[in-house]
Write a protein that holds these residues in place. Structure first.
Motif, PDB file in Angstrom:
ATOM      1  N   ALA A  70      44.041  54.078  29.490  1.00  0.00           N
ATOM      2  CA  ALA A  70      45.375  53.485  29.305  1.00  0.00           C
ATOM      3  C   ALA A  70      45.529  52.172  30.083  1.00  0.00           C
ATOM      4  O   ALA A  70      46.600  51.560  30.051  1.00  0.00           O
ATOM      5  N   VAL A  71      44.477  51.756  30.779  1.00  0.00           N
ATOM      6  CA  VAL A  71      44.555  50.566  31.626  1.00  0.00           C
ATOM      7  C   VAL A  71      43.730  49.433  31.013  1.00  0.00           C
ATOM      8  O   VAL A  71      42.552  49.615  30.695  1.00  0.00           O
ATOM      9  N   ASN A  72      44.382  48.275  30.847  1.00  0.00           N
ATOM     10  CA  ASN A  72      43.692  47.109  30.284  1.00  0.00           C
ATOM     11  C   ASN A  72      42.709  46.486  31.267  1.00  0.00           C
ATOM     12  O   ASN A  72      41.580  46.174  30.937  1.00  0.00           O
ATOM     13  N   PHE A  73      43.221  46.223  32.487  1.00  0.00           N
ATOM     14  CA  PHE A  73      42.332  45.648  33.516  1.00  0.00           C
ATOM     15  C   PHE A  73      42.873  46.010  34.895  1.00  0.00           C
ATOM     16  O   PHE A  73      44.052  46.364  35.048  1.00  0.00           O
ATOM     17  N   VAL A  74      41.985  45.913  35.874  1.00  0.00           N
ATOM     18  CA  VAL A  74      42.347  46.173  37.273  1.00  0.00           C
ATOM     19  C   VAL A  74      41.956  44.951  38.083  1.00  0.00           C
ATOM     20  O   VAL A  74      40.898  44.362  37.846  1.00  0.00           O
ATOM     21  N   LYS A  75      42.837  44.541  39.007  1.00  0.00           N
ATOM     22  CA  LYS A  75      42.472  43.440  39.912  1.00  0.00           C
ATOM     23  C   LYS A  75      42.416  43.997  41.335  1.00  0.00           C
ATOM     24  O   LYS A  75      43.440  44.348  41.922  1.00  0.00           O
ATOM     25  N   TYR A  76      41.224  44.076  41.887  1.00  0.00           N
ATOM     26  CA  TYR A  76      41.041  44.477  43.278  1.00  0.00           C
ATOM     27  C   TYR A  76      39.899  43.638  43.836  1.00  0.00           C
ATOM     28  O   TYR A  76      38.818  43.586  43.233  1.00  0.00           O
ATOM     29  N   PRO A  77      40.112  42.934  44.953  1.00  0.00           N
ATOM     30  CA  PRO A  77      39.137  41.939  45.405  1.00  0.00           C
ATOM     31  C   PRO A  77      37.708  42.460  45.559  1.00  0.00           C
ATOM     32  O   PRO A  77      36.759  41.717  45.338  1.00  0.00           O
ATOM     33  N   PHE A  78      37.552  43.741  45.913  1.00  0.00           N
ATOM     34  CA  PHE A  78      36.199  44.245  46.144  1.00  0.00           C
ATOM     35  C   PHE A  78      35.663  45.056  44.961  1.00  0.00           C
ATOM     36  O   PHE A  78      34.710  45.811  45.100  1.00  0.00           O
ATOM     37  N   LEU A  79      36.257  44.894  43.772  1.00  0.00           N
ATOM     38  CA  LEU A  79      35.632  45.391  42.542  1.00  0.00           C
ATOM     39  C   LEU A  79      34.810  44.234  41.968  1.00  0.00           C
ATOM     40  O   LEU A  79      35.332  43.116  41.845  1.00  0.00           O
ATOM     41  N   PRO A  80      33.563  44.481  41.593  1.00  0.00           N
ATOM     42  CA  PRO A  80      32.736  43.394  41.040  1.00  0.00           C
ATOM     43  C   PRO A  80      33.374  42.725  39.828  1.00  0.00           C
ATOM     44  O   PRO A  80      33.046  41.580  39.512  1.00  0.00           O
ATOM     45  N   SER A  81      34.311  43.390  39.141  1.00  0.00           N
ATOM     46  CA  SER A  81      34.966  42.789  37.977  1.00  0.00           C
ATOM     47  C   SER A  81      36.021  41.752  38.371  1.00  0.00           C
ATOM     48  O   SER A  81      36.516  41.024  37.515  1.00  0.00           O
ATOM     49  N   HIS A  82      36.399  41.675  39.653  1.00  0.00           N
ATOM     50  CA  HIS A  82      37.412  40.686  40.066  1.00  0.00           C
ATOM     51  C   HIS A  82      36.849  39.277  39.881  1.00  0.00           C
ATOM     52  O   HIS A  82      35.715  39.001  40.290  1.00  0.00           O
ATOM     53  N   PRO A  83      37.635  38.369  39.254  1.00  0.00           N
ATOM     54  CA  PRO A  83      37.099  37.025  38.957  1.00  0.00           C
ATOM     55  C   PRO A  83      36.610  36.264  40.204  1.00  0.00           C
ATOM     56  O   PRO A  83      35.734  35.418  40.102  1.00  0.00           O
ATOM     57  N   GLN A  84      37.205  36.545  41.355  1.00  0.00           N
ATOM     58  CA  GLN A  84      36.759  35.855  42.579  1.00  0.00           C
ATOM     59  C   GLN A  84      36.074  36.810  43.557  1.00  0.00           C
ATOM     60  O   GLN A  84      36.182  36.664  44.780  1.00  0.00           O
ATOM     61  N   TYR A  85      35.349  37.782  42.995  1.00  0.00           N
ATOM     62  CA  TYR A  85      34.673  38.802  43.819  1.00  0.00           C
ATOM     63  C   TYR A  85      33.780  38.187  44.904  1.00  0.00           C
ATOM     64  O   TYR A  85      33.828  38.576  46.067  1.00  0.00           O
ATOM     65  N   GLU A  86      32.989  37.172  44.521  1.00  0.00           N
ATOM     66  CA  GLU A  86      32.045  36.572  45.481  1.00  0.00           C
ATOM     67  C   GLU A  86      32.794  35.899  46.630  1.00  0.00           C
ATOM     68  O   GLU A  86      32.387  35.981  47.789  1.00  0.00           O
ATOM     69  N   VAL A  87      33.897  35.208  46.293  1.00  0.00           N
ATOM     70  CA  VAL A  87      34.693  34.542  47.341  1.00  0.00           C
ATOM     71  C   VAL A  87      35.327  35.592  48.252  1.00  0.00           C
ATOM     72  O   VAL A  87      35.326  35.462  49.476  1.00  0.00           O
ATOM     73  N   ALA A  88      35.844  36.663  47.639  1.00  0.00           N
ATOM     74  CA  ALA A  88      36.456  37.739  48.432  1.00  0.00           C
ATOM     75  C   ALA A  88      35.442  38.304  49.419  1.00  0.00           C
ATOM     76  O   ALA A  88      35.734  38.502  50.605  1.00  0.00           O
ATOM     77  N   LYS A  89      34.230  38.538  48.944  1.00  0.00           N
ATOM     78  CA  LYS A  89      33.168  39.095  49.804  1.00  0.00           C
ATOM     79  C   LYS A  89      32.841  38.146  50.949  1.00  0.00           C
ATOM     80  O   LYS A  89      32.523  38.569  52.055  1.00  0.00           O
ATOM     81  N   LYS A  90      32.915  36.837  50.652  1.00  0.00           N
ATOM     82  CA  LYS A  90      32.567  35.836  51.671  1.00  0.00           C
ATOM     83  C   LYS A  90      33.626  35.800  52.772  1.00  0.00           C
ATOM     84  O   LYS A  90      33.300  35.706  53.951  1.00  0.00           O
ATOM     85  N   GLN A  91      34.913  35.898  52.395  1.00  0.00           N
ATOM     86  CA  GLN A  91      35.935  35.634  53.412  1.00  0.00           C
ATOM     87  C   GLN A  91      36.700  36.867  53.897  1.00  0.00           C
ATOM     88  O   GLN A  91      37.458  36.776  54.851  1.00  0.00           O
ATOM     89  N   MET A  92      36.488  38.021  53.249  1.00  0.00           N
ATOM     90  CA  MET A  92      37.211  39.228  53.671  1.00  0.00           C
ATOM     91  C   MET A  92      36.246  40.326  54.117  1.00  0.00           C
ATOM     92  O   MET A  92      35.168  40.480  53.553  1.00  0.00           O
ATOM     93  N   ARG A  93      36.679  41.104  55.102  1.00  0.00           N
ATOM     94  CA  ARG A  93      35.868  42.225  55.589  1.00  0.00           C
ATOM     95  C   ARG A  93      35.871  43.386  54.590  1.00  0.00           C
ATOM     96  O   ARG A  93      34.845  44.017  54.338  1.00  0.00           O
ATOM     97  N   LEU A  94      37.046  43.670  54.012  1.00  0.00           N
ATOM     98  CA  LEU A  94      37.218  44.709  52.989  1.00  0.00           C
ATOM     99  C   LEU A  94      38.263  44.182  51.997  1.00  0.00           C
ATOM    100  O   LEU A  94      38.846  43.122  52.227  1.00  0.00           O
ATOM    101  N   GLY A  95      38.550  44.939  50.941  1.00  0.00           N
ATOM    102  CA  GLY A  95      39.359  44.405  49.852  1.00  0.00           C
ATOM    103  C   GLY A  95      40.868  44.488  50.005  1.00  0.00           C
ATOM    104  O   GLY A  95      41.600  44.051  49.129  1.00  0.00           O
ATOM    105  N   GLY A  96      41.371  45.107  51.091  1.00  0.00           N
ATOM    106  CA  GLY A  96      42.819  45.225  51.269  1.00  0.00           C
ATOM    107  C   GLY A  96      43.379  46.465  50.596  1.00  0.00           C
ATOM    108  O   GLY A  96      42.625  47.299  50.067  1.00  0.00           O
TER     109      GLY A  96
END
Ligand SMILES: *Cc1c(COP(=O)(O)O)cnc(C)c1O
Length: 388
Positions: A277-303
């Motif tokens: 029932a879900v179209n998409f999920v946005k979570y910084p530490f899911l590889p599907s997040h459009p800025q996943y690599e940037v999130a990994k670079k600047q954040m310790r965990l995804g929040g």
């Protein structure tokens, strides 16, 4: 003193009083007394560093600020009654009539109102860039631009902006880079490490972590904080000593709480991503997040914020909220209790559809602030609410 985050959070402490208390007491006092005329003169002349009046400083607010300064790797800071007190005072202290701001379009609602409704009264205008268009930022800079402003992760769409890239632009054009670090907390991300000049927090969210008190803080370069302090000491947005006492206690457990929030949020995000029932999920530490690599670079965990879109638009979003049993429907976030909101029908319902889509708020978007409950119970609640 150890420079390790957890040790500083627990051990930075106001000097003990004559009672040798272990836990810092609450200093509910509006003013402080002087020994004699000379002490009073020298104190007001700022020849001495001491507390005069709690609008200027207080042992509890100083302890809270000292901790955030250490956690963010800043030089100095000042604490405010609310996060918006921090945002407004930072701009008001550093800008003059005719100055210009370049900001990410995805900013907190009241910050957006400040930029569009109030700062223009003093002839301070703001130009916006979209979060995924960092290449357009330079074209918005004018000779009178003073501040480059952004949040990351953003509220409510959980987009990530590359702090290092923003800081390179700010340095090249001699702008101050100011980052609202509220969603990340000082535990997950330190913008100063990536070149920010000032960092703002709403302490109301994960820093308090239990939905009790309001608070805000700005930390960063000493010469800038001095201006913000002088402005605030004269205009009165100071944090209450009581709230500072609560918040300083909260910081002692920030790391363990946020670790658990992030662990739970990742599990919820993974559950939602697999749900039909879900179209998409946005979570910084899911590889599907459009800025996943940037999130990994600047954040310790995804929040702890997970945004997701339910199939079926506005009506499906409202239906989902009505079926929720365990989680709370509330405007706050970063609480120990899981909270779900549907921005399109509530907080952002006054925006035109075009404006909403520009900041990533699709009709079926749900923002969830994942709490500290046993995570399977939260997942069960979301699961039954998603059933059609
Ligand atoms: C909540 C929030 C603020 C404002 O903080 P208050 O303490 O509610 O005034 C500012 N920025 C962000 C990103 C927030 O989430």
């Amino acid at each position: 003193m150890s420079r390790n985050f957890e040790t500083q959070a627990v051990r930075i402490q106001t000097e003990r009083s004559q009672f040798s208390e272990h836990s810092t007491p609450l200093y509910l006092t509006s003013s402080f007394v002087f020994d004699d005329a000379e002490d009073m003169r020298a104190s007001f002349a700022e020849e001495k560093q001491r507390n005069l009046y709690s609008r200027f400083s207080n042992p509890n607010t100083t302890e809270f600020v000292d901790k955030i300064v250490a956690m963010e790797g800043a030089e100095a800071g000042y604490a405010f009654a609310t996060g918006m007190g921090a945002v407004f005072s930072t701009f008001a202290a550093l800008l003059s009539a005719g100055d210009h701001i370049v900001s990410s379009r995805s900013v907190f609602g009241s910050t957006h109102s400040l930029f569009t409704k109030y700062l223009p009264k003093w002839n301070i205008e703001t130009s916006y860039f979209k979060v995924n268009e960092l290449d357009k930022v330079e074209s918005l800079i004018q000779p009178n631009t003073k501040i480059l402003y952004a949040e990351s992760p953003t509220n409510p769409a959980v987009d990530i902006l590359d702090l290092e890239a923003l800081s390179q632009i700010a340095k090249k054009h001699n702008l101050l880079l100011v980052i609202d670090n509220c969603f990340a907390t000082p535990y997950l991300q330190n913008p100063i490490k990536f070149g920010a000049d000032l960092v703002i927090h709403s302490a109301t969210k994960l820093i308090d972590g239990q939905g009790r008190v309001l608070g805000g803080v700005t930390v960063g370069k000493a010469e800038l904080v001095k201006e913000i302090y002088l402005f605030s000491r004269n205009t009165g947005p100071a944090m209450s000593p009581f709230n500072a006492w609560v918040l300083s206690k909260s910081l002692e457990t920030l790391a363990v709480r946020v670790d658990k929030h992030c662990e739970n949020a990742l599990k919820v995000a993974q559950f939602l991503e697999a749900h039909p029932a879900v179209n998409f999920v946005k979570y910084p530490f899911l590889p599907s997040h459009p800025q996943y690599e940037v999130a990994k670079k600047q954040m310790r965990l995804g929040g702890n914020i997970v945004a997701f879109e339910i199939k079926g638009g506005i009506e499906a979003g409202r239906k989902f909220l009505n079926k929720i049993k365990l989680c709370s429907l509330s405007a706050n976030l970063g609480d120990s209790r899981t909270i779900v909101t549907h921005p399109a029908s509530t907080t952002h319902s006054k925006l035109s559809e075009e404006d909403r889509l520009e900041v990533g708020i699709t009709d079926g978007l749900v923002r969830s602030s994942i709490g500290l409950e046993f995570v399977d119970d939260v997942i069960q609640d979301l699961k039954q609410a998603l059933e059609v």
